[in-house]
Write an enzyme that holds these catalytic residues in place. Structure first.
Site, mmCIF file in Angstrom:
data_model
loop_
_atom_site.group_PDB
_atom_site.id
_atom_site.type_symbol
_atom_site.label_atom_id
_atom_site.label_comp_id
_atom_site.label_asym_id
_atom_site.label_seq_id
_atom_site.Cartn_x
_atom_site.Cartn_y
_atom_site.Cartn_z
ATOM 1 N N GLY A 24 -37.776 14.502 13.883
ATOM 2 C CA GLY A 24 -37.052 14.081 12.684
ATOM 3 C C GLY A 24 -37.780 12.945 11.986
ATOM 4 O O GLY A 24 -37.960 12.955 10.766
ATOM 5 N N CYS A 385 -14.730 1.068 9.140
ATOM 6 C CA CYS A 385 -13.787 2.180 9.301
ATOM 7 C C CYS A 385 -12.754 1.852 10.384
ATOM 8 O O CYS A 385 -11.858 1.062 10.140
ATOM 9 C CB CYS A 385 -14.543 3.473 9.564
ATOM 10 S SG CYS A 385 -13.598 4.904 9.025
ATOM 11 N N HIS A 522 -18.259 3.848 5.400
ATOM 12 C CA HIS A 522 -19.408 3.614 6.281
ATOM 13 C C HIS A 522 -20.624 3.182 5.458
ATOM 14 O O HIS A 522 -21.421 4.037 5.054
ATOM 15 C CB HIS A 522 -19.757 4.907 7.036
ATOM 16 C CG HIS A 522 -18.776 5.260 8.102
ATOM 17 N ND1 HIS A 522 -18.870 4.754 9.379
ATOM 18 C CD2 HIS A 522 -17.683 6.051 8.083
ATOM 19 C CE1 HIS A 522 -17.875 5.237 10.113
ATOM 20 N NE2 HIS A 522 -17.134 6.014 9.347
ATOM 21 N N GLU A 524 -23.286 1.882 6.356
ATOM 22 C CA GLU A 524 -24.578 2.078 7.034
ATOM 23 C C GLU A 524 -25.310 3.334 6.573
ATOM 24 O O GLU A 524 -26.531 3.406 6.659
ATOM 25 C CB GLU A 524 -24.387 2.103 8.564
ATOM 26 C CG GLU A 524 -23.641 3.300 9.142
ATOM 27 C CD GLU A 524 -22.128 3.106 9.229
ATOM 28 O OE1 GLU A 524 -21.588 2.342 8.392
ATOM 29 O OE2 GLU A 524 -21.489 3.725 10.097
#
Ligand code: GLN
Length: 549
Positions: A24, A385, A522, A524
């Protein structure tokens, strides 16, 4: 599929020998190099498992579920793609075998195959090839990463499809890059090429001859090793690239470039581009390697011993450090280890506390204790969250004095459901009124993807973003209960971010505290090394100030 006049050229990335070699990251770094040459890129991850999407998969097994703007729950590699390039991901960028088969089976049920026998070749492979084509759009380069390792039974239809794909579009429009391992065997004092040879043999047995071999190693490959791999694997010598281990993942594009990878790619694809502009990457890596300060952040979570479950979070905290010229040390704390008496022991050495997102009731008590500790001891706190929901519950219990306050996620009979399933709300993303209750099924009912949020001036949030409206990505079912809003405000909580209709509470803060912020989204997922997220930047800044104060 007929040979077409495509604008896009395709790079297929496969992996051999073993998993976790960093396919990845390698794909993302290739994207970064192509972008640095002025080309536009897109990506696709093809995952061989049968789950239709990774949304319901256990982070213990599969790592973080990454969420895109359009609300798709995807493989965490899409996070790497977005962090390394300006490409933006969505539902077309991640296909699993499950999603492919699902669509083939639906077509069969609708009679679209006209009674013919439905087979892996050509029906499943055609479906895969169409999925690959669908992602291309206007991009100059599409990087298609095949999950798993060559030799896995599950991966075969994908490999067969990409083999056919090159036949369809022509040699200069598609290349294969294979990532393998070249281990150094200490007792022999030698680098070993045999695993690479075997893995390439396996690939060639199904008809794919790699054009470039990326060799993951702990040292640069000497020329004689490259020569050997070239000879045995039938690739050019300058197509054997060292993928050396690095301390910092953002160094990968630079290492690949030094090895000549981007040059080889454009030569094989027969494209003309400018020389790569890598100054920004060099500066970034220099900054990461020469921090002026350091800070320790305690992450109180459920998957604390499995860092892949918090991949984007980990990166976003690093980015926050880059913005402040500081190295960020992460101390993962298992929430269940926190109990009466151990809070001080486990948290006294951290400069900031973060409670990330999560599901279910395990570890809730520990997380709440960490929040109380941060609130009372004025330690910078960032709740994401579930972390925000727990901060609200903690505040309602201990400051407002409503002892029974809870979320219906963990306590369906609570007398004070401060966090609950909202019966009805306007969905700004779909433009529909959403309805839900306890009977709504798992999986399909979450608030997913990018939602607008209006910020209130004079708050920590506004100070960070310096904007009136932001868009952030969500992945949750439960919401703040407005029946308690006024009461909480009266006791010192600030609601600094709301949905445009004012109904959904998106950000909360505390006034009497150096930096205490919880957000329902979120953040991030949108942080980039070159553009650190404002909330992470400010959180790290506050943690640094906490160190000196
Ligand atoms: N479990 C909570 C909810 O569904 C929070 C989810 C999360 O943290 N992503 O609302």
């Amino acid at each position: 599929m007929k040979r077409r006049n495509l604008k896009t050229k395709f790079i297929f990335v496969t992996g051999g020998v073993l998993s976790s070699l960093g396919k990845g990251l390698a794909s993302a770094a290739i994207g970064a190099l192509m972008e640095s040459r002025g080309l536009t890129v897109t990506f696709q991850k093809l995952d061989p498992y049968i789950n239709v999407d990774p949304g319901t998969m256990n982070p213990f097994q599969h790592g973080e579920v990454y969420v895109t703007d359009d609300g798709t729950e995807t493989d965490l590699d899409l996070g790497h793609y977005e962090r390394f390039t300006s490409a933006r991901m969505g539902s077309k960028n991640n296909y699993t075998s499950g999603k492919i088969y699902y669509s083939v089976i639906l077509k069969e049920r609708r009679g679209e195959y006209l009674g013919g026998t439905v087979q892996v070749v050509p029906h499943v492979t055609d479906e895969i090839k169409n999925a690959i084509l669908s992602v291309a759009g206007d991009a100059d380069i599409a990087i298609i990463e095949i999950g798993g390792t060559v030799g896995d039974i599950e991966g075969l239809p994908f490999l067969e499809a990409i083999r056919q794909f090159r036949l369809d579009v022509g040699k200069e429009n598609a290349i294969y890059i294979h990532l393998t391992l070249v281990p150094y065997i200490r007792t022999a004092g030698e680098l070993k090429t045999k695993p690479t040879q075997h893995s390439v043999k396996e690939l060639r047995a199904i008809g794919i001859q790699p054009d470039i071999i990326l060799c993951r190693t702990d040292r640069f490959l000497p020329q004689n090793i490259k020569k050997k791999i070239s000879l045995f694997c039938n690739v050019d010598e300058d197509a054997v690239i060292t993928a050396k281990d690095v301390d910092c993942i953002y160094e990968v594009p630079l290492v690949f470039h030094r090895e000549g990878l981007d040059n080889k790619i454009i030569e094989l694809l027969n494209i003309w581009t400018r020389e790569p502009q890598l100054k920004a990457w060099e500066e970034l890596v220099y900054k990461i390697k020469h921090p002026q300060d350091e800070v320790t952040i305690g992450i109180v979570g459920k998957y604390a011993n499995l860092k892949d479950s918090y991949k984007s979070l980990h990166e976003a905290l690093m980015h926050g450090g880059i913005a402040n010229n500081a190295k960020v040390n992460l101390k993962y704390i298992e929430a269940e280890d926190l109990e009466e008496g151990s809070t001080q022991e486990l948290l006294h050495d951290v400069n900031g506390i973060l409670v990330p997102g999560g599901f279910g009731s395990r570890g809730i008590q520990g997380k709440m204790m960490a929040i109380q500790y941060a609130r009372e001891n004025k330690i910078p706190f960032f709740g994401i969250c579930l972390g925000m929901q727990l901060a609200v519950i903690e505040f309602t219990r201990h400051v407002v004095g409503i002892e029974g306050a809870d979320s219906t996620e963990f306590n369906s009979n609570t007398t004070d459901p401060i966090i609950y399933l909202m019966k009805e709300w306007y969905d700004f993303r779909t433009g529909r009124v959403e309805k839900r209750d306890e009977t709504t099924e798992k999986g399909g009912t979450m608030r997913l993807g990018a939602y607008p949020c209006k910020l209130q001036k004079g708050t920590l949030a506004y100070q960070a973003y310096k904007k009136d409206e932001i868009f952030e990505r969500h992945r949750h079912r439960y919401e703040f209960n407005n029946a308690y809003r006024e009461q909480l405000i009266r006791h010192g909580m600030t609601i600094s971010g709301l949905s445009p209709d004012g109904e959904l509470v998106e950000i909360v803060e505390l006034k009497d505290h150096p930096w205490f912020l919880g957000c329902q989204f979120h953040p991030e997922f949108k942080s980039r090394p070159m553009e650190p997220h404002p909330l992470f930047r400010e959180f790290i800044k506050a943690a640094l100030n906490n160190k000196t104060s």
